[in-house]
Design a protein around this motif. Structure first.
Motif, PDB file in Angstrom:
ATOM      1  N   ALA A   1       0.814  -1.215   0.000  1.00  0.00           N
ATOM      2  CA  ALA A   1       0.000   0.000   0.000  1.00  0.00           C
ATOM      3  C   ALA A   1       0.847   1.265   0.000  1.00  0.00           C
ATOM      4  N   ALA A   2       2.167   1.132  -0.119  1.00  0.00           N
ATOM      5  CA  ALA A   2       3.024   2.317  -0.217  1.00  0.00           C
ATOM      6  C   ALA A   2       2.574   3.146  -1.406  1.00  0.00           C
ATOM      7  N   GLY A   3       2.362   4.433  -1.192  1.00  0.00           N
ATOM      8  CA  GLY A   3       1.865   5.309  -2.251  1.00  0.00           C
ATOM      9  C   GLY A   3       0.359   5.490  -2.221  1.00  0.00           C
ATOM     10  N   TYR A   4      -0.324   4.716  -1.377  1.00  0.00           N
ATOM     11  CA  TYR A   4      -1.766   4.855  -1.188  1.00  0.00           C
ATOM     12  C   TYR A   4      -2.051   5.687   0.062  1.00  0.00           C
ATOM     13  N   GLU A   5      -3.041   6.558  -0.010  1.00  0.00           N
ATOM     14  CA  GLU A   5      -3.556   7.195   1.186  1.00  0.00           C
ATOM     15  C   GLU A   5      -4.356   6.150   1.970  1.00  0.00           C
ATOM     16  N   ILE A   6      -4.272   6.187   3.272  1.00  0.00           N
ATOM     17  CA  ILE A   6      -5.035   5.258   4.106  1.00  0.00           C
ATOM     18  C   ILE A   6      -6.262   5.989   4.640  1.00  0.00           C
ATOM     19  N   LEU A   7      -7.432   5.463   4.272  1.00  0.00           N
ATOM     20  CA  LEU A   7      -8.698   6.028   4.719  1.00  0.00           C
ATOM     21  C   LEU A   7      -9.395   5.000   5.612  1.00  0.00           C
ATOM     22  N   PRO A   8      -9.506   5.263   6.914  1.00  0.00           N
ATOM     23  CA  PRO A   8     -10.183   4.302   7.782  1.00  0.00           C
ATOM     24  C   PRO A   8     -11.647   4.125   7.365  1.00  0.00           C
ATOM     25  N   GLN A   9     -12.119   2.889   7.383  1.00  0.00           N
ATOM     26  CA  GLN A   9     -13.518   2.631   7.081  1.00  0.00           C
ATOM     27  C   GLN A   9     -14.402   3.075   8.245  1.00  0.00           C
ATOM     28  N   VAL A  10     -15.600   3.536   7.924  1.00  0.00           N
ATOM     29  CA  VAL A  10     -16.549   3.918   8.957  1.00  0.00           C
ATOM     30  C   VAL A  10     -17.211   2.662   9.518  1.00  0.00           C
ATOM     31  N   ALA A  11     -17.905   2.801  10.632  1.00  0.00           N
ATOM     32  CA  ALA A  11     -18.667   1.693  11.203  1.00  0.00           C
ATOM     33  C   ALA A  11     -19.931   1.476  10.386  1.00  0.00           C
ATOM     34  N   GLY A  12     -20.513   0.284  10.527  1.00  0.00           N
ATOM     35  CA  GLY A  12     -21.764   0.003   9.844  1.00  0.00           C
ATOM     36  C   GLY A  12     -21.641  -1.129   8.857  1.00  0.00           C
ATOM     37  N   GLY A  13     -22.737  -1.400   8.165  1.00  0.00           N
ATOM     38  CA  GLY A  13     -22.756  -2.447   7.162  1.00  0.00           C
ATOM     39  C   GLY A  13     -21.917  -2.083   5.953  1.00  0.00           C
ATOM     40  N   LEU A  14     -21.714  -3.062   5.079  1.00  0.00           N
ATOM     41  CA  LEU A  14     -20.868  -2.830   3.915  1.00  0.00           C
ATOM     42  C   LEU A  14     -21.425  -1.718   3.035  1.00  0.00           C
ATOM     43  N   ASP A  15     -22.738  -1.632   2.885  1.00  0.00           N
ATOM     44  CA  ASP A  15     -23.299  -0.563   2.065  1.00  0.00           C
ATOM     45  C   ASP A  15     -22.957   0.805   2.640  1.00  0.00           C
ATOM     46  N   GLU A  16     -23.003   0.933   3.971  1.00  0.00           N
ATOM     47  CA  GLU A  16     -22.667   2.199   4.607  1.00  0.00           C
ATOM     48  C   GLU A  16     -21.186   2.536   4.430  1.00  0.00           C
ATOM     49  N   ARG A  17     -20.340   1.506   4.498  1.00  0.00           N
ATOM     50  CA  ARG A  17     -18.905   1.744   4.351  1.00  0.00           C
ATOM     51  C   ARG A  17     -18.556   2.144   2.917  1.00  0.00           C
ATOM     52  N   LEU A  18     -19.188   1.488   1.937  1.00  0.00           N
ATOM     53  CA  LEU A  18     -18.964   1.869   0.545  1.00  0.00           C
ATOM     54  C   LEU A  18     -19.490   3.283   0.279  1.00  0.00           C
ATOM     55  N   ALA A  19     -20.672   3.569   0.816  1.00  0.00           N
ATOM     56  CA  ALA A  19     -21.273   4.889   0.602  1.00  0.00           C
ATOM     57  C   ALA A  19     -20.379   5.988   1.160  1.00  0.00           C
ATOM     58  N   ALA A  20     -19.812   5.765   2.333  1.00  0.00           N
ATOM     59  CA  ALA A  20     -18.956   6.775   2.953  1.00  0.00           C
ATOM     60  C   ALA A  20     -17.712   7.044   2.114  1.00  0.00           C
ATOM     61  N   ILE A  21     -17.204   6.001   1.475  1.00  0.00           N
ATOM     62  CA  ILE A  21     -16.028   6.187   0.615  1.00  0.00           C
ATOM     63  C   ILE A  21     -16.362   7.118  -0.541  1.00  0.00           C
ATOM     64  N   PHE A  22     -17.492   6.870  -1.220  1.00  0.00           N
ATOM     65  CA  PHE A  22     -17.860   7.733  -2.335  1.00  0.00           C
ATOM     66  C   PHE A  22     -18.188   9.150  -1.862  1.00  0.00           C
TER      67      PHE A  22
END
Length: 213
Positions: free
Chosen positions: A65-86
């Motif tokens: 992951a060198a060169g990638y920004e690390i974005l912690p996932q939010v709590a919740g179901g997978l749909d909520e985690r994907l939605a937060a990323i977008f």
């Protein structure tokens, strides 16, 4: 200008790819998951992305992951985690998972080079009924939030949501997610030169050596 996001969890025994046990041990399943993630991250590192983000559920990100920004996932179901990323992204964004190590730079390249103004989304279905890739020209978490995940109709429901919103969707190839040992063999056969295939072969070699014919 396109953001690449890989969503993944830390590859710890008992936390990832537990359906590979048996025949693999939980430690081997975690090792194979790590190899899958590494292959995915390396493929993404060669794409002309404006930003590379690892949306991570864990403490210690992998070296790949060198060169990638690390974005912690939010709590919740997978749909909520994907939605937060977008919702976090403010330019065209493609999101992929860690379960398709056969993904290549060439397979994803059209999203970065052929995204014309009349295309609102790119979508990659998985052959288990889910999806492995989703790209949105205008990221909006509400296009994902509420979609039931990890079901045989998840991909169909997500596609219907996109089309109901009036989006013009272009398809990426359908890929196999690695969930079972049969999936692992299939994917290793598709990408025999990858780290995933090498890791699987090394794990199976001891039992094969003890087999007589």
């Amino acid at each position: 200008m396109t953001i690449l996001v890989v969503i993944a969890k830390e590859c710890l025994p008992g936390k990832v790819k537990t359906r590979l046990h048996p025949p693999l041990s939980l430690a081997q399943a975690a090792e194979l998951a790590a190899a899958s993630l590494d292959d995915t991250l390396r493929a993404g590192s060669k794409l002309p992305a404006t930003r590379r983000i690892l949306a991570f559920d864990g403490i210690v990100p992998p070296r790949a992951a060198a060169g990638y920004e690390i974005l912690p996932q939010v709590a919740g179901g997978l749909d909520e985690r994907l939605a937060a990323i977008f919702d976090h992204c403010d330019e065209p964004t493609v999101l992929i998972g860690m379960d398709t190590p056969q993904v290549t730079t060439a397979l994803l390249e059209p999203v970065f080079t052929d995204w014309t103004d009349d295309v609102d989304a790119w979508f990659g279905l998985a052959d288990d009924g889910g999806f492995w890739a989703l790209a949105l020209a205008e990221p909006d978490g509400d296009l994902i939030r509420g979609i039931p995940m990890s079901r045989e109709d998840t991909g169909a429901r997500q596609l219907d949501r996109l089309r109901t919103a009036g989006l013009h969707v272009v398809f990426l190839p359908t890929l196999t997610d690695v969930d079972t040992i049969d999936d692992a063999h299939t994917v290793a056969g598709i990408a025999p030169g990858g780290g995933f295939a090498r890791a699987l072969a090394a794990m199976l070699a001891p039992s094969e050596k003890g087999t007589t014919r």
